[in-house]
Structures are given as structure tokens and as C-alpha cells.
Design a protein around this motif. Structure first.
Motif, PDB file in Angstrom:
ATOM      1  N   PRO A 224       0.936  -1.378  -0.515  1.00 22.91           N
ATOM      2  CA  PRO A 224       0.017   0.032  -0.186  1.00 22.91           C
ATOM      3  C   PRO A 224       0.554   1.466   0.557  1.00 22.91           C
ATOM      4  O   PRO A 224       0.233   2.333  -0.294  1.00 22.91           O
ATOM      5  N   GLU A 225       2.066   1.530   0.481  1.00 21.53           N
ATOM      6  CA  GLU A 225       2.993   2.690   0.554  1.00 21.53           C
ATOM      7  C   GLU A 225       3.597   3.087  -0.881  1.00 21.53           C
ATOM      8  O   GLU A 225       4.147   3.590  -1.370  1.00 21.53           O
ATOM      9  N   VAL A 227       4.485   3.789  -3.982  1.00 24.19           N
ATOM     10  CA  VAL A 227       4.066   5.723  -4.503  1.00 24.19           C
ATOM     11  C   VAL A 227       4.201   5.147  -6.247  1.00 24.19           C
ATOM     12  O   VAL A 227       3.869   6.215  -6.440  1.00 24.19           O
TER      13      VAL A 227
END
Length: 260
Positions: A224-225, A227
Motif C-alpha cells: 500500500p505504501e 508510490v
């Protein structure tokens, strides 16, 4: 090899045997889901012609598709039907590939893109091919192997008219060795014997023109992190032998679009 400018793209398939029609169907379904709208030509044998014509009707008018009966038996070997990977029949069928590319270039297309039927389109590849063909007369998928010269995959590649002499050489050598080697073997042998040719070949980026080893980018959990996001043009279900296994890989990768 001299690159061409402002290419008009034709996408071609080479289908030999009813066993491959379902994979072709899925590949066409994926193409329809993108914005890519090249002309499409399917070269096939008389035994598969009617079945392919039937599925092609489902894609009109969104896709412009022509089916051409081209595959004939050769050297007393029946190559009008499906042949398993590694067999002499498979080698002879794949040796036809260079001639159908040349035949299509003779139809006045600037760029011919060849795709195996176990390939799924994820995004429109047209602009990338058009831009790269200004510099490179040939672009080809890479096998992701730790070697140089690279091992190329002839399951997805493009050629412009500037590569005509190279294609004729591939055809001549392939026919001579078809009793023993398939088209990809011959392509890579020629490159290894003439490594200076590498500078004229575009090895298509593996993250964008994906081979079977990258299936986990479609089936794994996303971090999820992260970018950025990988945005491939296609996925090729190679590194898998057998039609059923290829279909299962595409299903696991969430790249199977036909209704059960």
C-alpha cells in the motif's frame, strides 16, 4: 537494418490447430479492451479457418480482422494441425513466422507486430511501437535471462521494412534447420553468432512487455505504501508448456476474459 518513420501497424497471429483458438479468443478479447486498434491478420490452416472466422465475427466492428489460410503441409510432414512444443511439427510451423511477417510487410504496412496467441494485452502499445520504430527496425521481447547477448523471445516482436533483409536471412536459416530447431532457437543462434546485430535490436523492456516469469505482478498482493505503479502493455504466458497450463496461468493472473 534501417528504421522507418510514421509506421502503420498491423498485428498478426499464426494459428495452427483448434487447440489454440481459445487462447486466440482471449488475446483478441484483451486487445478489444485496450485503445489499440491496429489492423489484425490471423494466418491459419484450413482445419482451423472456419472456427477462427466464427470467433472473429464477435469483434466486428471494433477490431478490423482478416483471416488468411496460409499454413500448408511441408516435407511430407502434416503441419496443418496442432503440434506440441519441442516436436518437429512445432519447429516447422514456427519457421513459417518470418515469411508471414514479410508477406504482411508486402501489404504496405510500415510496421508488423507479431504476437503469440498466449499473449494478453493490458494497455495500448501502439505509441510505444511507433516511437521506437523511428530508431529501431526490430523490437523483440526479452526472456529475462542473466546472459549477454540476451535471449530473445519471438512470441512478441515488431519489424519495419528496414528489417526485410534480416527477415529473409532468418527465414532461409530457419527452413534449413527446422528439422531440429524452432524459430526462437534460430533467432538466438544468429544473434550469438553475430553479436554486433544487438545494437540494431530493441530489447523491449521486460516490466512493460512481460513474460511468464512476471506473473506474480498480477497475482500478488500490492504494497500500500508504494508510490508508483507498474503499467505494462502486455503479458505473455510463456515459460509454461501446454495449452491448459497456459490458460490456468492466465486465470491465476486474472488475465482470462472469456466466460466459463
Amino acid at each position: 537494418m534501417n528504421a522507418q518513420k510514421n509506421p502503420t501497424i498491423c498485428l498478426i497471429y499464426l494459428i495452427c490447430g483448434d487447440e489454440l483458438v481459445e487462447l486466440l479468443h482471449n488475446s483478441l478479447a484483451s486487445l478489444k479492451m485496450t485503445n489499440a486498434r491496429p489492423d489484425v491478420i490471423i494466418y491459419t490452416s484450413s482445419s482451423s479457418y472456419a472456427k477462427i472466422e466464427k470467433i472473429v465475427d464477435q469483434y466486428s466492428p471494433q477490431l478490423s480482422i482478416e483471416v488468411i489460410e496460409f499454413i500448408k503441409s511441408s516435407n511430407s510432414l502434416d503441419i496443418s494441425n496442432y503440434s506440441n512444443y519441442g516436436t518437429q511439427g512445432f519447429n516447422y510451423i514456427t519457421s513459417i513466422k518470418w515469411d508471414v511477417i514479410l508477406k504482411t510487410l508486402d501489404k504496405h504496412y510500415e510496421t508488423v507486430v507479431y504476437a503469440d496467441c498466449d499473449l494478453v494485452f493490458i494497455a495500448d502499445f501502439s505509441d510505444y511501437i511507433k516511437s521506437s520504430s523511428h530508431i529501431f527496425a526490430c523490437g523483440i521481447q526479452s526472456e529475462s535471462s542473466p546472459s549477454f547477448p540476451p535471449n530473445y523471445c519471438t512470441g512478441f516482436m515488431y519489424f519495419t521494412r528496414g528489417a526485410a533483409d534480416f527477415l529473409k536471412k532468418l527465414s532461409t536459416v530457419n527452413v534449413a534447420y527446422a528439422h531440429k530447431y524452432n524459430d526462437q532457437d534460430v533467432f538466438n543462434m544468429i544473434i550469438k553468432e553475430n553479436p554486433h546485430v544487438v545494437k540494431d535490436l530493441l530489447a523491449l523492456p521486460e516490466a512493460l512487455f512481460q513474460n511468464g516469469l512476471l506473473y506474480q505482478t498480477h497475482s500478488g498482493a500490492k504494497f500500500p505504501e508504494l508510490v508508483g505503479e507498474l503499467r505494462p502493455y502486455l503479458f505473455h504466458a510463456n515459460y509454461v508448456i501446454g495449452v491448459e497450463n497456459k490458460i490456468n496461468l492466465l486465470k491465476r493472473s486474472k488475465l482470462w476474459f472469456l466466460l466459463e
